[in-house]
Design a protein around this motif. Sequence first.
Motif, PDB file in Angstrom:
ATOM      1  N   THR A 126       0.833  -1.205   0.000  1.00 51.06           N
ATOM      2  CA  THR A 126       0.000   0.000   0.000  1.00 51.06           C
ATOM      3  C   THR A 126       0.867   1.253   0.000  1.00 51.06           C
ATOM      4  N   VAL A 127       0.640   2.081  -1.010  1.00 46.96           N
ATOM      5  CA  VAL A 127       1.263   3.401  -1.097  1.00 46.96           C
ATOM      6  C   VAL A 127       0.130   4.399  -1.284  1.00 46.96           C
ATOM      7  N   SER A 128      -0.029   5.312  -0.353  1.00 44.82           N
ATOM      8  CA  SER A 128      -1.172   6.229  -0.405  1.00 44.82           C
ATOM      9  C   SER A 128      -0.801   7.607  -0.943  1.00 44.82           C
ATOM     10  N   GLU A 129       0.472   7.772  -1.327  1.00 43.27           N
ATOM     11  CA  GLU A 129       0.916   9.067  -1.841  1.00 43.27           C
ATOM     12  C   GLU A 129       1.191   8.957  -3.345  1.00 43.27           C
ATOM     13  N   PRO A 130       1.130  10.083  -4.075  1.00 41.37           N
ATOM     14  CA  PRO A 130       1.481  10.065  -5.509  1.00 41.37           C
ATOM     15  C   PRO A 130       2.927   9.601  -5.706  1.00 41.37           C
ATOM     16  N   ILE A 131       3.180   8.944  -6.826  1.00 40.32           N
ATOM     17  CA  ILE A 131       4.511   8.426  -7.123  1.00 40.32           C
ATOM     18  C   ILE A 131       5.179   9.320  -8.161  1.00 40.32           C
ATOM     19  N   ASP A 132       6.293   9.912  -7.786  1.00 41.12           N
ATOM     20  CA  ASP A 132       7.029  10.777  -8.707  1.00 41.12           C
ATOM     21  C   ASP A 132       7.683   9.939  -9.800  1.00 41.12           C
ATOM     22  N   ASN A 133       7.810  10.536 -10.978  1.00 40.93           N
ATOM     23  CA  ASN A 133       8.517   9.914 -12.108  1.00 40.93           C
ATOM     24  C   ASN A 133       7.937   8.558 -12.493  1.00 40.93           C
ATOM     25  N   PHE A 134       6.637   8.397 -12.343  1.00 39.39           N
ATOM     26  CA  PHE A 134       5.995   7.152 -12.777  1.00 39.39           C
ATOM     27  C   PHE A 134       5.478   7.342 -14.196  1.00 39.39           C
ATOM     28  N   ASN A 135       6.000   6.526 -15.116  1.00 35.76           N
ATOM     29  CA  ASN A 135       5.626   6.619 -16.520  1.00 35.76           C
ATOM     30  C   ASN A 135       4.565   5.560 -16.838  1.00 35.76           C
ATOM     31  N   PRO A 136       3.324   5.947 -17.119  1.00 31.13           N
ATOM     32  CA  PRO A 136       2.274   4.964 -17.377  1.00 31.13           C
ATOM     33  C   PRO A 136       2.288   4.366 -18.787  1.00 31.13           C
ATOM     34  N   PHE A 137       3.201   4.846 -19.672  1.00 31.00           N
ATOM     35  CA  PHE A 137       3.191   4.365 -21.049  1.00 31.00           C
ATOM     36  C   PHE A 137       3.313   2.841 -21.162  1.00 31.00           C
ATOM     37  N   PRO A 138       4.192   2.178 -20.364  1.00 37.93           N
ATOM     38  CA  PRO A 138       4.277   0.709 -20.476  1.00 37.93           C
ATOM     39  C   PRO A 138       2.967  -0.011 -20.179  1.00 37.93           C
ATOM     40  N   LEU A 139       2.087   0.598 -19.387  1.00 39.05           N
ATOM     41  CA  LEU A 139       0.793  -0.046 -19.119  1.00 39.05           C
ATOM     42  C   LEU A 139       0.027  -0.225 -20.423  1.00 39.05           C
ATOM     43  N   TYR A 140       0.105   0.790 -21.279  1.00 35.58           N
ATOM     44  CA  TYR A 140      -0.526   0.711 -22.595  1.00 35.58           C
ATOM     45  C   TYR A 140       0.270  -0.187 -23.539  1.00 35.58           C
ATOM     46  N   PHE A 141       1.570   0.090 -23.636  1.00 40.09           N
ATOM     47  CA  PHE A 141       2.371  -0.566 -24.666  1.00 40.09           C
ATOM     48  C   PHE A 141       2.520  -2.063 -24.413  1.00 40.09           C
ATOM     49  N   LYS A 142       2.662  -2.453 -23.149  1.00 37.97           N
ATOM     50  CA  LYS A 142       2.825  -3.873 -22.807  1.00 37.97           C
ATOM     51  C   LYS A 142       1.486  -4.547 -22.482  1.00 37.97           C
ATOM     52  N   GLU A 143       0.413  -3.778 -22.505  1.00 36.58           N
ATOM     53  CA  GLU A 143      -0.926  -4.286 -22.210  1.00 36.58           C
ATOM     54  C   GLU A 143      -0.924  -5.052 -20.875  1.00 36.58           C
ATOM     55  N   ILE A 144      -0.480  -4.330 -19.847  1.00 36.24           N
ATOM     56  CA  ILE A 144      -0.332  -4.919 -18.524  1.00 36.24           C
ATOM     57  C   ILE A 144      -1.668  -4.896 -17.772  1.00 36.24           C
ATOM     58  N   VAL A 145      -1.936  -5.979 -17.055  1.00 39.51           N
ATOM     59  CA  VAL A 145      -3.093  -6.034 -16.163  1.00 39.51           C
ATOM     60  C   VAL A 145      -2.609  -5.737 -14.748  1.00 39.51           C
ATOM     61  N   ILE A 146      -3.203  -4.737 -14.086  1.00 34.78           N
ATOM     62  CA  ILE A 146      -2.865  -4.418 -12.708  1.00 34.78           C
ATOM     63  C   ILE A 146      -4.059  -4.757 -11.826  1.00 34.78           C
ATOM     64  N   VAL A 147      -3.804  -5.575 -10.800  1.00 31.59           N
ATOM     65  CA  VAL A 147      -4.863  -6.042  -9.907  1.00 31.59           C
ATOM     66  C   VAL A 147      -4.589  -5.519  -8.500  1.00 31.59           C
ATOM     67  N   GLY A 148      -5.577  -4.896  -7.914  1.00 35.51           N
ATOM     68  CA  GLY A 148      -5.458  -4.448  -6.532  1.00 35.51           C
ATOM     69  C   GLY A 148      -5.924  -5.540  -5.585  1.00 35.51           C
ATOM     70  N   SER A 149      -5.552  -5.416  -4.325  1.00 35.90           N
ATOM     71  CA  SER A 149      -5.952  -6.414  -3.323  1.00 35.90           C
ATOM     72  C   SER A 149      -6.117  -5.726  -1.984  1.00 35.90           C
ATOM     73  N   ARG A 150      -7.316  -5.819  -1.428  1.00 39.17           N
ATOM     74  CA  ARG A 150      -7.599  -5.146  -0.157  1.00 39.17           C
ATOM     75  C   ARG A 150      -8.161  -6.140   0.856  1.00 39.17           C
ATOM     76  N   ALA A 151      -7.414  -6.378   1.896  1.00 41.39           N
ATOM     77  CA  ALA A 151      -7.861  -7.191   3.043  1.00 41.39           C
ATOM     78  C   ALA A 151      -8.319  -8.576   2.596  1.00 41.39           C
ATOM     79  N   MET A 152      -9.544  -8.957   2.971  1.00 41.75           N
ATOM     80  CA  MET A 152     -10.068 -10.289   2.682  1.00 41.75           C
ATOM     81  C   MET A 152     -11.591 -10.236   2.659  1.00 41.75           C
ATOM     82  N   THR A 153     -12.203 -11.251   2.058  1.00 41.14           N
ATOM     83  CA  THR A 153     -13.666 -11.309   2.054  1.00 41.14           C
ATOM     84  C   THR A 153     -14.198 -12.168   3.191  1.00 41.14           C
ATOM     85  N   GLY A 154     -13.363 -13.054   3.726  1.00 40.25           N
ATOM     86  CA  GLY A 154     -13.771 -13.979   4.782  1.00 40.25           C
ATOM     87  C   GLY A 154     -13.701 -15.424   4.327  1.00 40.25           C
ATOM     88  N   GLU A 155     -13.854 -15.640   3.018  1.00 37.99           N
ATOM     89  CA  GLU A 155     -13.822 -16.999   2.479  1.00 37.99           C
ATOM     90  C   GLU A 155     -12.435 -17.624   2.582  1.00 37.99           C
TER      91      GLU A 155
END
Length: 344
Positions: free
Chosen positions: A265-294
């Motif tokens: 978890t990082v709650s602050e903006p990230i300096d010098n983060f280039n989002p271009f590879p997300l498009y060019f490499k067609e990356i899937v980013i998955v978040g994960s928060r705590a648990m559902t209980g299962e």
Amino acid sequence: MYEKMKAAVLRAPCDIAIEEVEKPTIGLGEVLVKIKATGICGTDVETYRGKYKVKFPLVMGHETAGEIVKLSEGVKRVQVGDRVIINPIFYCGRCHFCLMGKRNLCLYGGLLGRDLGNGAYAEYVALPEHMVFKFPENVSYEEAAAIVLLVTVFHGQKRIKIMPGDSVAILGQGAAGLLHTKLAKLSGADPVMVTSRSDWKLDLAQKYGADITINAKREDPIKTILKNTNGWGADIVIEAAGVPDTMRQSVKAVRPGGTILQFGTVSEPIDNFNPFPLYFKEIVIVGSRAMTGEEFEPSIKLVASGAIDVKPLITHEFPLEKVKEGIELLNKSPGNALRVIIKL
């Protein structure tokens, strides 16, 4: 006349002390748990520092286990004397997200000991029956408290579905990163590559099944990951450190079409983060928060069966009276500790 109990009360940022407070009573469908062991989570440290807006006074603590000592009418699944792990996520069960099975995203829920209710740096906690899960005698209370972290790791990996033969890179080998390493290996990942700036954590990662260990102070993690994946990058990258450097590295370390699990978890903006590879490499980013209980039942089985040993993660133990010392240990020098347990 109300009964009293001991609890560590946070009255302002960095102001915590042991006090006598009112012992909780139970309502319909609730159980009273005598707390035996509670882990100090990074969330507790951040709450202690004043990062989160909370209502003072507050009793923190949510990675916890204990013994049921009292039941109310309507409780059927557990009984007095049961050893239980507590699910620290409150949820309403009626909102859109709860009805979708995403109870961790409940609009009206929150975390025990931060958002809703007083937590487990106390002798007793009262909770609804559905928030407790039994565990067997061959698992200690200290191990049970550590299982709560495993539950969150299990939830994250359930979201990305590691398959046998997938190459997996895990950036960061704190307690969560080490559990990601072990669980990825159990899922058949090959190779499992891990990074850390601490040799002793990398040694432990090898014991947890890491195939390739990378000291990020001495070598370029990206070059090593690419070298061991035909120059493509890992099928899956798990960012488990929660710092800007590893978040930037994750985009470079994943193969085209690959998946990043953003676990840290990082709650602050990230300096010098280039989002271009997300498009060019067609990356899937998955978040994960705590648990559902299962995830509690399978996580308990993994530890009870010996498939995952959480004992090496418990590096420090303190009594309730020294909870401030335990929190400060993680606040000032987290590199020297993995899981700190408060024993009652």
